[in-house]
Design a protein around this motif. Sequence first.
Motif, PDB file in Angstrom:
ATOM      1  N   GLY A  84       9.207 -10.949  -4.670  1.00 44.43           N
ATOM      2  CA  GLY A  84       9.147 -11.459  -6.042  1.00 44.43           C
ATOM      3  C   GLY A  84       8.004 -10.962  -6.911  1.00 44.43           C
ATOM      4  N   PHE A  85       7.352  -9.852  -6.498  1.00 42.52           N
ATOM      5  CA  PHE A  85       6.182  -9.378  -7.251  1.00 42.52           C
ATOM      6  C   PHE A  85       6.481  -9.103  -8.722  1.00 42.52           C
ATOM      7  N   PHE A  86       7.722  -8.720  -9.032  1.00 44.95           N
ATOM      8  CA  PHE A  86       8.074  -8.367 -10.411  1.00 44.95           C
ATOM      9  C   PHE A  86       7.844  -9.520 -11.383  1.00 44.95           C
ATOM     10  N   LYS A  87       7.775 -10.737 -10.840  1.00 43.77           N
ATOM     11  CA  LYS A  87       7.576 -11.898 -11.721  1.00 43.77           C
ATOM     12  C   LYS A  87       6.135 -12.023 -12.210  1.00 43.77           C
ATOM     13  N   VAL A  88       5.199 -11.431 -11.463  1.00 46.02           N
ATOM     14  CA  VAL A  88       3.782 -11.614 -11.813  1.00 46.02           C
ATOM     15  C   VAL A  88       3.039 -10.310 -12.095  1.00 46.02           C
ATOM     16  N   ALA A  89       3.677  -9.180 -11.857  1.00 44.94           N
ATOM     17  CA  ALA A  89       3.044  -7.882 -12.127  1.00 44.94           C
ATOM     18  C   ALA A  89       4.156  -6.931 -12.558  1.00 44.94           C
ATOM     19  N   PRO A  90       4.311  -6.713 -13.850  1.00 42.55           N
ATOM     20  CA  PRO A  90       5.522  -6.042 -14.343  1.00 42.55           C
ATOM     21  C   PRO A  90       5.586  -4.533 -14.132  1.00 42.55           C
ATOM     22  N   TYR A  91       4.425  -3.865 -13.933  1.00 43.13           N
ATOM     23  CA  TYR A  91       4.448  -2.394 -13.879  1.00 43.13           C
ATOM     24  C   TYR A  91       4.597  -1.905 -12.443  1.00 43.13           C
ATOM     25  N   TYR A  92       5.682  -1.177 -12.222  1.00 46.99           N
ATOM     26  CA  TYR A  92       6.007  -0.727 -10.863  1.00 46.99           C
ATOM     27  C   TYR A  92       5.847   0.794 -10.840  1.00 46.99           C
ATOM     28  N   TYR A  93       4.782   1.246 -10.178  1.00 42.68           N
ATOM     29  CA  TYR A  93       4.427   2.668 -10.208  1.00 42.68           C
ATOM     30  C   TYR A  93       5.054   3.475  -9.074  1.00 42.68           C
ATOM     31  N   TYR A  94       5.184   4.778  -9.302  1.00 47.44           N
ATOM     32  CA  TYR A  94       5.691   5.702  -8.287  1.00 47.44           C
ATOM     33  C   TYR A  94       5.069   7.056  -8.498  1.00 47.44           C
ATOM     34  N   PRO A  95       5.038   7.909  -7.451  1.00 52.27           N
ATOM     35  CA  PRO A  95       5.411   7.590  -6.071  1.00 52.27           C
ATOM     36  C   PRO A  95       4.228   6.984  -5.310  1.00 52.27           C
ATOM     37  N   GLY A  96       4.522   6.378  -4.171  1.00 50.02           N
ATOM     38  CA  GLY A  96       3.483   5.906  -3.259  1.00 50.02           C
ATOM     39  C   GLY A  96       2.958   7.118  -2.487  1.00 50.02           C
ATOM     40  N   TRP A  97       1.961   7.766  -3.076  1.00 42.87           N
ATOM     41  CA  TRP A  97       1.497   9.054  -2.512  1.00 42.87           C
ATOM     42  C   TRP A  97       0.832   8.892  -1.147  1.00 42.87           C
ATOM     43  N   TRP A  98       0.574   7.672  -0.742  1.00 44.29           N
ATOM     44  CA  TRP A  98      -0.031   7.443   0.583  1.00 44.29           C
ATOM     45  C   TRP A  98       1.035   7.189   1.656  1.00 44.29           C
ATOM     46  N   GLU A  99       2.302   7.120   1.233  1.00 42.51           N
ATOM     47  CA  GLU A  99       3.373   6.943   2.208  1.00 42.51           C
ATOM     48  C   GLU A  99       4.602   7.753   1.806  1.00 42.51           C
ATOM     49  N   GLY A 100       4.495   9.054   1.969  1.00 44.84           N
ATOM     50  CA  GLY A 100       5.580   9.943   1.576  1.00 44.84           C
ATOM     51  C   GLY A 100       6.802   9.819   2.470  1.00 44.84           C
ATOM     52  N   GLY A 101       6.587   9.411   3.704  1.00 46.53           N
ATOM     53  CA  GLY A 101       7.710   9.244   4.645  1.00 46.53           C
ATOM     54  C   GLY A 101       7.215   8.556   5.892  1.00 46.53           C
ATOM     55  N   PRO A 102       6.726   7.315   5.748  1.00 47.57           N
ATOM     56  CA  PRO A 102       6.034   6.633   6.851  1.00 47.57           C
ATOM     57  C   PRO A 102       6.926   6.348   8.048  1.00 47.57           C
ATOM     58  N   THR A 103       6.372   6.584   9.221  1.00 48.99           N
ATOM     59  CA  THR A 103       7.080   6.333  10.469  1.00 48.99           C
ATOM     60  C   THR A 103       6.606   5.033  11.087  1.00 48.99           C
ATOM     61  N   VAL A 104       7.558   4.162  11.385  1.00 48.19           N
ATOM     62  CA  VAL A 104       7.320   2.982  12.211  1.00 48.19           C
ATOM     63  C   VAL A 104       7.510   3.448  13.655  1.00 48.19           C
ATOM     64  N   HIS A 105       6.667   2.994  14.556  1.00 49.39           N
ATOM     65  CA  HIS A 105       6.798   3.428  15.952  1.00 49.39           C
ATOM     66  C   HIS A 105       7.202   2.293  16.888  1.00 49.39           C
ATOM     67  N   PHE A 106       7.986   2.646  17.886  1.00 50.43           N
ATOM     68  CA  PHE A 106       8.088   1.806  19.067  1.00 50.43           C
ATOM     69  C   PHE A 106       6.971   2.244  19.999  1.00 50.43           C
ATOM     70  N   MET A 107       6.191   1.294  20.458  1.00 55.55           N
ATOM     71  CA  MET A 107       5.144   1.618  21.427  1.00 55.55           C
ATOM     72  C   MET A 107       5.433   0.853  22.711  1.00 55.55           C
ATOM     73  N   PHE A 108       5.454   1.599  23.809  1.00 56.68           N
ATOM     74  CA  PHE A 108       5.748   1.004  25.112  1.00 56.68           C
ATOM     75  C   PHE A 108       4.511   1.092  25.988  1.00 56.68           C
ATOM     76  N   GLY A 109       4.349   0.116  26.873  1.00 58.51           N
ATOM     77  CA  GLY A 109       3.291   0.222  27.870  1.00 58.51           C
ATOM     78  C   GLY A 109       3.551   1.479  28.680  1.00 58.51           C
TER      79      GLY A 109
END
Lengths: 347, 347
Positions: free
Chosen positions: B207-232
């Motif tokens: 719901g951020f759009f209700k309290v901060a109207p300006y939505y900027y792009y691109p997120g230059w710190w996450e051009g294609g972020p990878t989530v990892h599975f990490m196993f013991g």
Amino acid sequence: TLAAPAIAQSMPKINWRMTSSFPKSLDTIYGGAEVLSQRLSEATDGNFSIQVFAAGEIVGGLQAADAVSDGVVEACHTVGYYYFGKDPTWALPAAVPFSLSARGTNAWHYHGGGIDLYNEFLADKNIYALPGGNTGTQMGGWFRKEINTVEDLKGLKFRVGGFAGKVMEKLGVVPQQIAGGDIYPSLEKGTIDGAEWVGPYDDEKLGFFKVAPYYYYPGWWEGGPTVHFMFGKKAYEELPKAYQSLLKSLCQGVDADMLQKYDYKNPTAIRSLVAQGTQLRPFTPEILDACFKAANEVYAEMSASNPAFAKIWESIKAFRSENYTWAQIAEYNYDTFMMMKQNSGEL
Amino acid sequence: TLAAPAIAQSMPKINWRMTSSFPKSLDTIYGGAEVLSQRLSEATDGNFSIQVFAAGEIVGGLQAADAVSDGVVEACHTVGYYYFGKDPTWALPAAVPFSLSARGTNAWHYHGGGIDLYNEFLADKNIYALPGGNTGTQMGGWFRKEINTVEDLKGLKFRVGGFAGKVMEKLGVVPQQIAGGDIYPSLEKGTIDGAEWVGPYDDEKLGFFKVAPYYYYPGWWEGGPTVHFMFGKKAYEELPKAYQSLLKSLCQGVDADMLQKYDYKNPTAIRSLVAQGTQLRPFTPEILDACFKAANEVYAEMSASNPAFAKIWESIKAFRSENYTWAQIAEYNYDTFMMMKQNSGEL
């Protein structure tokens, strides 16, 4: 024990044959079938095995889906547009002109109902299909002379298949159906004026740059082509549930893997081609516009006479519009900035 | 029979616990772990089961990798940059500013040695990591006021984590570490001036759009972020070979699936956000340039003092340059043409 028979039953011995539409020399695209076979065998301790045959070993590359339909083999690795002549609907989830890019097409396949729509169409052909590879946007092919205007397309003998050929005909191109191995001599002798194949990595192997120096982009008829695994519907339905699920899950990984391999290999190949004298040329906006218009005419004609075609095309078209609205915001601006930095020598 | 015990042995009962760094409400990113768990269970007839726990159920979202390292759980689903504070090397294969996009990063992970490089670094932490999801290029976040110049960044209290925060500090930003659930009230009260989260689909829920109207792009710190599975690492190495291979194969499909889901859901969400009054704003080239320069300073500093960091960063950097040379030819020109057609109402 009570447990052992139940477990044994869940991993029965299954031996399938898969005919590929590709020669072994194309390690990326032929390799997809080998990767699936290996992963399947490893995950089942060799109990579920798929033996892969190159094009021509059992049937020709363009008969792969027929061999599955007819029960000659249980599986094939092929591209739907090879069967365009039977019904153009075959081609839609594979690649058609000005359709989705690889990311868009995968969003549509896996989350936009694409897989189900294709299988609804294929059900009475005894085929169950899953995406099994993507090349990314292909190149527009190799030409002996520069193509500067729409006028230059008139009378051009161009090696290109099915759907794209039909669109190009509207602009005066004379499409040529020529198997991979025969393209080089035809280009060399000048029997044809140009030829499209895949992209830098595959094209370099076939040596086209030696006889046709102009390498055009983008391949507007293959924005993100999907290679499919096609399984005999009956054979698939007779598998234990565990094997069905495993096969489906593995295909999604193999599908991704092929694109990843192309994305890793193409950059080196394009540099190498340019170093060997290849001249890169963009299709002009005027040419792309004319092709886009011709493609829309073909879509309208086919949709009017073919309800199965219309149903799938409408689904793709609706998502294409959504996809190209969002993709131009974060992703496109990020890539544009990074490409500018690459071109100014800052990466 | 002789066969039954051998088969039974290859599918032993394994019950693992996986702690996610995400809440269940984020169905795309939390969902990746559920998809893996379901596919694994189905493929093994329930013999290899992974029970997934949301952030906070066993340990907090930012302690997921520690829980695996310490053997509290066998697996987690997390993002490497959460552990940036231990060593910035953790963040590199996840996402760092101005790195690869999703397609580039996957080419590097699977075919450019990325998976091996990360695991070489993680080996002494008892972790074996595999890519397990991607969001695509993220948005640059929500701001209460417009950000028109580099000057506007000075003193800005911006909710952003680890690596990107360090880069922004060089430009005068005051990075804020705030958990997901606390962002909205902080933005509403004006305790912070802006906040980044993920992209349209996830951001709309919060719901951020209700309290901060300006939505900027691109997120230059996450051009294609990878989530990892990490196993013991020990737990993974003790698995039968068949389970190791299965897990690895399944992760690649699940990794692809998350991006496909985001790519399908984000277009609808961005339309909905704009319809509700969100103002889209691009970061200016001047701002991106300043951030790029600041990021390169951080890379140089870290590489100088941290050989493990330098080794992985050099590998990413080398492929980044190759990737952004090739990507701008066929793919980019195709996308550009399609976007123009979208914007002129022709798709």
